[in-house]
Write an enzyme that holds these catalytic residues in place. Structure first.
Site, PDB file in Angstrom:
ATOM      1  N   GLY A   1       0.795  -1.229   0.000  1.00  0.00           N
ATOM      2  CA  GLY A   1       0.000   0.000   0.000  1.00  0.00           C
ATOM      3  C   GLY A   1       0.821   1.269   0.000  1.00  0.00           C
TER       4      GLY A   1
ATOM      5  N   TYR B   1     -11.538   3.475 -10.961  1.00  0.00           N
ATOM      6  CA  TYR B   1     -11.275   4.250  -9.731  1.00  0.00           C
ATOM      7  C   TYR B   1     -11.213   5.744  -9.992  1.00  0.00           C
ATOM      8  CZ  TYR B   1      -9.011  -0.287  -8.684  1.00  0.00           C
ATOM      9  OH  TYR B   1      -8.708  -1.617  -8.515  1.00  0.00           O
TER      10      TYR B   1
ATOM     11  N   CYS C   1     -16.910   0.315 -26.519  1.00  0.00           N
ATOM     12  CA  CYS C   1     -18.294   0.790 -26.509  1.00  0.00           C
ATOM     13  C   CYS C   1     -18.818   0.924 -25.086  1.00  0.00           C
ATOM     14  CB  CYS C   1     -19.162  -0.151 -27.331  1.00  0.00           C
ATOM     15  SG  CYS C   1     -18.734  -0.025 -29.058  1.00  0.00           S
TER      16      CYS C   1
HETATM   17  C1  LIG Z   1      -2.570  -8.324   1.054  1.00  0.00           C
HETATM   18  C2  LIG Z   1      -2.010  -7.323   0.118  1.00  0.00           C
HETATM   19  N1  LIG Z   1      -0.703  -7.066   0.168  1.00  0.00           N
HETATM   20  C3  LIG Z   1      -0.129  -6.174  -0.683  1.00  0.00           C
HETATM   21  C4  LIG Z   1      -0.868  -5.492  -1.626  1.00  0.00           C
HETATM   22  C5  LIG Z   1      -0.152  -4.562  -2.543  1.00  0.00           C
HETATM   23  O1  LIG Z   1      -0.600  -3.273  -2.494  1.00  0.00           O
HETATM   24  P1  LIG Z   1       0.244  -2.138  -3.213  1.00  0.00           P
HETATM   25  O2  LIG Z   1       0.357  -2.511  -4.629  1.00  0.00           O
HETATM   26  O3  LIG Z   1      -0.539  -0.904  -3.031  1.00  0.00           O
HETATM   27  O4  LIG Z   1       1.560  -2.062  -2.526  1.00  0.00           O
HETATM   28  C6  LIG Z   1      -2.257  -5.705  -1.690  1.00  0.00           C
HETATM   29  C7  LIG Z   1      -3.074  -4.967  -2.670  1.00  0.00           C
HETATM   30  O5  LIG Z   1      -3.806  -5.536  -3.352  1.00  0.00           O
HETATM   31  C8  LIG Z   1      -2.828  -6.653  -0.805  1.00  0.00           C
HETATM   32  O6  LIG Z   1      -4.126  -6.902  -0.859  1.00  0.00           O
HETATM   33  N1  LIG Z   2      -6.152  -4.854  -3.814  1.00  0.00           N
HETATM   34  C1  LIG Z   2      -5.351  -3.741  -3.396  1.00  0.00           C
HETATM   35  C2  LIG Z   2      -5.626  -2.538  -4.179  1.00  0.00           C
HETATM   36  C3  LIG Z   2      -5.517  -2.776  -5.594  1.00  0.00           C
HETATM   37  C4  LIG Z   2      -5.770  -1.496  -6.308  1.00  0.00           C
HETATM   38  C5  LIG Z   2      -5.393  -1.613  -7.699  1.00  0.00           C
HETATM   39  N2  LIG Z   2      -6.193  -2.552  -8.425  1.00  0.00           N
HETATM   40  C6  LIG Z   2      -5.311  -0.278  -8.387  1.00  0.00           C
HETATM   41  O1  LIG Z   2      -5.417  -0.266  -9.596  1.00  0.00           O
HETATM   42  O2  LIG Z   2      -5.069   0.733  -7.743  1.00  0.00           O
HETATM   43  C7  LIG Z   2      -5.610  -3.494  -1.970  1.00  0.00           C
HETATM   44  O3  LIG Z   2      -6.369  -4.239  -1.439  1.00  0.00           O
HETATM   45  O4  LIG Z   2      -5.043  -2.613  -1.365  1.00  0.00           O
END
Ligand SMILES: Cc1ncc(COP(=O)(O)O)c(C=O)c1O
Ligand SMILES: N[C@H](CCC[C@H](N)C(=O)O)C(=O)O
Length: 435
Positions: free
Chosen positions: A241, A322, A361
């Site tokens: 994240g 998003y 589309c």
């Molecule tokens: C359990 C878990 N770890 C790591 C990530 C990776 O998140 P980010 O790509 O924002 O670092 C995610 C996002 O989908 C997640 O669900």
């Molecule tokens: N599954 C991730 C986020 C994925 C977001 C990603 N799909 C994007 O395009 O930003 C989460 O749980 O934190």
């Protein structure tokens, strides 16, 4: 921060001018990755958390090409996976399976069995029933497996898109914080399933370290409670994240982000031998990739300028899904529109405000709305930046578009790392037979 830069009036990826690829006949749209940006980003994340000697498990869901995974594995990265498919791809890579963490709320028996037999490092448990199922399957297989309990810490960063929040009360992820202590106590002595620690992932991207600190404090509180009951944990996985630079290529202050997190965890590493796991995806991969598309048509609708590209939501769904922002700029702009830096909004005279749309589309098929850009002409190549994470991995065949090629550049070398699909691929599994 990334190796996509304008030189001599043209966008380069490392040592290669981007327009040379379609000019050589490579069909647009395609994804283009910079191998050295990928390496640099992995090393950066490792270095800012170095005091914790972390195990960095790259989040495969963000970018899953086996050749990109190999680049990271070569630097010592582990992998964070969420499906049997991701495990399969990771097994084709050079990654060390003991550095794999397997998360996900809905693992099937087949996926759990595969993970146990493959001896992945850790399974992240996301419900009480999943823990019971892992115990049954490990018991039947008579194989030991290490697990982490994913807590739901009830931490919410309101700046995170509603669709990518995962740590608030009532979310589908993890186990309600109030249930975790008893669950660990009751299952501490299982002969095959070893509860080694805790996991939390609070969404993506997270805007401030304070949310990690809040989640880690909850983890540490549990560790301390359990210690008093003589139950010792030794792994803390703080998830992914971490942010990426979507709007600009200024340096984000990683040091001030990582500092307070490190401070909180360091005593556990130094004094108690804890292993710390991170699961970064986009912070490593987002700025490693661009999508290159071509202008098919330009038109005016009411008072709007509309530019229609050959790539859209089927290649990059993030804006539609998003409302995500991606920096967009021509690969070879008019000389007065060449960029020294990517910083949004661009301070230049003579830009035209466009809606940038794809060929699909759907009204939601756009890459940007009301975006000031240099005047665009049919046949111009356009770069869509910061798509190395959640770009190609979320591409689809909607409207029966073929999924694009992926190209990786390593200095002056150009590698095709995924072929563009063919129209035959679109019907390959449409096989009729009676059951
Ligand atoms: C359990 C878990 N770890 C790591 C990530 C990776 O998140 P980010 O790509 O924002 O670092 C995610 C996002 O989908 C997640 O669900
Ligand atoms: N599954 C991730 C986020 C994925 C977001 C990603 N799909 C994007 O395009 O930003 C989460 O749980 O934190």
């Amino acid at each position: 921060m990334d190796l996509f830069q304008y030189k001599n009036g043209v966008l380069y990826c490392e040592d290669i001018p981007v327009n040379s690829l379609p000019e050589k006949g490579l069909p647009t749209p395609f994804y283009l990755y910079s191998a050295n940006t990928l390496r640099q980003h992995y090393k950066k994340i490792y270095s800012i958390f170095e005091k914790l000697q972390p195990m960095i498990c790259f989040s495969v869901k963000s970018s899953n090409n086996v050749h990109l995974l190999n680049e990271l594995a070569a630097l010592g990265a582990g992998m964070d996976i969420v499906s049997g498919g991701e495990l399969f791809v990771v097994k084709q890579s050079n990654a060390d399976l003991s550095k794999v963490v397997f998360a996900g709320v809905g693992k099937s028996d087949e996926e759990i069995t595969d993970a146990i037999v493959s001896e992945v490092g850790f399974i992240n448990i996301e419900s009480e029933q999943e823990l019971a199922r892992v115990q049954e399957l490990a018991g039947e297989l008579k194989r030991e497996v290490n697990v982490l309990i994913r807590i739901l810490p009830d931490v919410l960063d309101e700046k995170t898109n509603e669709k990518t929040r995962t740590g608030h009360k009532g979310a589908k992820f993890g186990i309600d914080y109030a249930h975790v202590e008893a669950l660990i106590e009751e299952n501490a002595d299982h002969p095959y399933v070893k509860i080694r620690g805790l996991h939390s992932h609070i969404g993506s991207p997270i805007s401030s370290y304070t949310f990690y600190v809040a989640a880690i404090q909850k983890m540490v509180e549990l560790v301390e409670h359990l210690k008093r009951k003589n139950i010792r944990l030794d792994v803390l996985n703080i998830g992914g994240g971490f942010p990426a630079n979507y709007m600009d290529n200024d340096n984000f202050s990683w040091e001030s982000f990582a500092g307070p997190i490190t401070e909180l965890l360091e005593p556990y590493v130094k004094n108690e031998g804890f292993k710390i796991i991170l699961e970064p995806g986009r912070s490593i991969s987002a700025n490693t990739g661009i999508m290159v598309t071509k202008v098919l048509y330009v038109k005016q609708s009411g008072d709007k300028h509309i530019v229609i590209l050959d790539g859209g939501m089927t290649e990059l769904i993030r804006p539609a899904m998003y409302n995500a922002f991606h920096f967009i700029w021509p690969v070879k702009p008019q000389p007065e529109h060449v960029l020294a830096n990517r910083n949004y909004p661009v301070q230049q005279e003579g830009l035209i405000t466009y809606d940038v749309v794809g060929p699909i589309c759907e009204s939601s098929d756009y890459l940007a709305k009301e975006r000031p850009l240099p005047a665009l002409r049919q046949g111009d190549y356009i770069a869509v930046f910061t798509v190395g994470a959640y770009g190609m991995v979320m591409a689809s065949n909607y409207n029966l578009h073929v999924r694009p090629a992926e190209i990786m550049i390593d200095k002056d070398k150009i590698y095709i790392i995924r072929e563009r699909e063919t129209q035959e691929d679109l019907v390959r599994t449409m096989i009729k037979h009676e059951l």
